[in-house]
Write a protein that holds these residues in place. Structure first.
Motif, short mmCIF file in Angstrom:
data_model
loop_
_atom_site.label_atom_id
_atom_site.label_comp_id
_atom_site.label_asym_id
_atom_site.label_seq_id
_atom_site.Cartn_x
_atom_site.Cartn_y
_atom_site.Cartn_z
N ALA A 39 0.84 -1.20 0.00
CA ALA A 39 0.00 0.00 0.00
C ALA A 39 0.87 1.25 0.00
O ALA A 39 0.56 2.23 -0.69
CB ALA A 39 -0.93 -0.01 1.22
N LEU A 71 -5.72 5.00 4.57
CA LEU A 71 -6.23 4.79 3.22
C LEU A 71 -7.66 5.31 3.04
O LEU A 71 -8.06 5.65 1.92
CB LEU A 71 -6.20 3.30 2.86
N LEU A 75 -9.59 7.04 -0.60
CA LEU A 75 -10.38 6.22 -1.50
C LEU A 75 -11.24 7.08 -2.41
O LEU A 75 -11.80 8.10 -1.98
CB LEU A 75 -11.27 5.27 -0.69
N LEU A 388 -8.29 -1.43 -1.55
CA LEU A 388 -7.16 -0.95 -2.33
C LEU A 388 -6.60 -2.14 -3.09
O LEU A 388 -6.16 -3.12 -2.48
CB LEU A 388 -6.07 -0.35 -1.44
N GLY A 398 -7.73 2.42 -5.14
CA GLY A 398 -8.50 2.59 -3.91
C GLY A 398 -9.90 3.06 -4.22
O GLY A 398 -10.09 4.13 -4.81
#
Length: 453
Positions: A39, A71, A75, A388, A398
């Protein structure tokens, strides 16, 4: 043992698991560590290549990925890939549409020749000619999503196909079947490419029949959806409705005749191994016609391979259509999966019927508004499916979907580690609407600014 710091990088290590023979059997704790490193790599690479992600990171203050919570604010909404003004298409502003596309994709505007483009199909072709593949997803709004893939993404999809078709008992890549593709000859949809690739791998050379030799045209798909919406809103003129009905009836007759020929051919060769690929509505039409021809449920050759998908948007199929497909195709090889065009590959069903998330996809279960991460250490959690996909190169992977899911993060009853999506999958649109995703409007405003700024 997975070595996080080994060369190649974490993303490449994860992609290589598609070829490993034990894709879904990786130790959970080690995979989580590898996924977090992947990631970080993905964010670093795409932040410089995808302007919308760069803007999003700046606005939210996320400079690095220290955990999965970081994350969530990065997104994209599932509507972001169709956040362009439709007027760019109706007015033929292909340069502006390309500028929008380069805000959500790893594509440079100067790489694509827009000179002389006449319609959306030529626009799509030009992006493909520049070394990218803009997959589209259809919808009822009159707009389609444009999801960019590059050559490495397409190669990875081939790897998944050749090594994981019919997992957990994958088929050997041998062209031994008579093929039937209930689809156009070509078109920028992942399902169309996927059906053709499966035919290349699993069907006998020269033994594949298509529903139509015509390509799928994005312009026709969009104009049809726009007119359907206008008809539903009572805004269409009588002339528009009459013309639409004439074209639709002619097309239905043409496709009906093609389907009848396929039905006859399948009935005549039912004792041979077949490949039958099509979306669920075409599959349902096919099995009803085959039953009418006297082809009994469960009577096809056991080495027949069946590919289907597409859900039941708009309730065009009966509620028990999945049970009917299962009954008719009893005893054959079927790809059982949960997925979407936005994912590379799909979550594949194990012996227990649970959909195991592939290692290159980090599942992120959010609350209904799409704001809070709910992932537990163990056990089942209900929420909005987000993820993701660290395998993607052509775009930021994502995404927040519109699906309400239950995800089990504990080991599955099949013996493999989690996480796995459980079979009860619905749309949040049925529970109050997708407008509850709070980041969607914000992202769309970023895009508008980038197009016109």
């Amino acid at each position: 043992m997975i070595e996080v710091n080994a060369v190649p990088g974490a993303r490449e290590q994860i992609r290589s698991l598609a070829l490993s023979g034990d894709t879904f059997d990786q130790p959970a704790d080690e995979l989580k560590e590898l996924q977090l490193e992947a990631a970080r790599e993905t964010f670093t690479a795409h932040r410089e290549r995808v302007p919308l992600l760069r803007t999003r990171a700046t606005e939210t203050g996320v400079d690095e990925i220290t955990g999965l919570d970081d994350l969530v604010s990065l997104l994209f909404s599932h509507t972001s890939y169709k956040s362009y003004p439709v007027s760019l298409i109706t007015a033929g502003r292909w340069d502006r549409l390309l500028r929008w596309y380069t805000t959500v994709s790893a594509v440079e505007p100067g790489d694509v020749d827009m000179d002389g483009v006449r319609d959306i199909d030529e626009w799509t072709d030009r992006i493909t000619a520049a070394g990218h593949r803009p997959y589209i997803t259809s919808g009822t709004s009159g707009k389609v999503s444009f999801l960019n893939c590059d050559a490495s993404d397409l190669s990875f999809l081939h790897d998944i196909l050749e090594n994981l078709t019919c997992w957990p008992d994958p088929l050997p890549a041998k062209p031994t079947r008579r093929g039937y593709l209930l689809a156009p000859a070509s078109g920028p949809m992942r399902s169309i490419d996927g059906f053709r690739w499966h035919a290349d791998v699993f069907a006998q050379p020269g033994e594949t029949r298509l529903l139509t030799e015509d390509p799928m045209r994005v312009s026709e798909l969009m104009s049809s959806a726009l007119l359907r919406r206008r008809i539903a809103e009572g805004a269409a003129t009588p002339q528009e409705i009459s013309s639409f009905e004439t074209v639709s009836e002619s097309r239905e007759r043409e496709l009906g005749a093609a389907m009848a020929e396929i039905v006859d051919d399948i009935a005549a060769h039912r004792d041979e191994p077949l490949l039958i690929a099509g979306m669920n509505n075409q599959q349902f039409t096919l099995i009803q016609a085959l039953r009418a021809r006297g082809v009994a449920d469960g009577s096809l050759h056991p080495d027949t391979l069946v590919l289907s998908g597409g859900g039941n948007k708009g309730r065009a199929l009966p509620d028990d259509y999945q049970q009917q497909l299962t009954a008719f195709y009893d005893g054959v090889r079927r790809v059982r999966s949960y997925g979407m065009t936005e994912l590379q590959g799909s979550c594949l069903a194990c012996e227990q019927g649970n959909y195991h998330v592939p290692p290159w996809v980090i599942p992120l279960v959010l609350d209904e508004p799409g704001e809070k991460l709910l992932n537990p250490g163990h056990g089942v959690v209900e929420g909005r499916f987000a993820f993701l996909d660290v395998s993607l190169e052509g775009r930021w992977g994502g995404l927040i979907s519109g699906d309400r899911v239950f995800v089990d993060f504990s080991p599955c009853a099949c013996g493999r580690p989690g996480p796995a999506v459980l079979p009860d999958i619905r749309r949040y649109g049925d529970l109050g609407g997708d407008d509850k995703i709070t980041c969607a409007a914000t992202l769309d405003s970023y895009v508008r600014g980038m197009i016109h700024g």
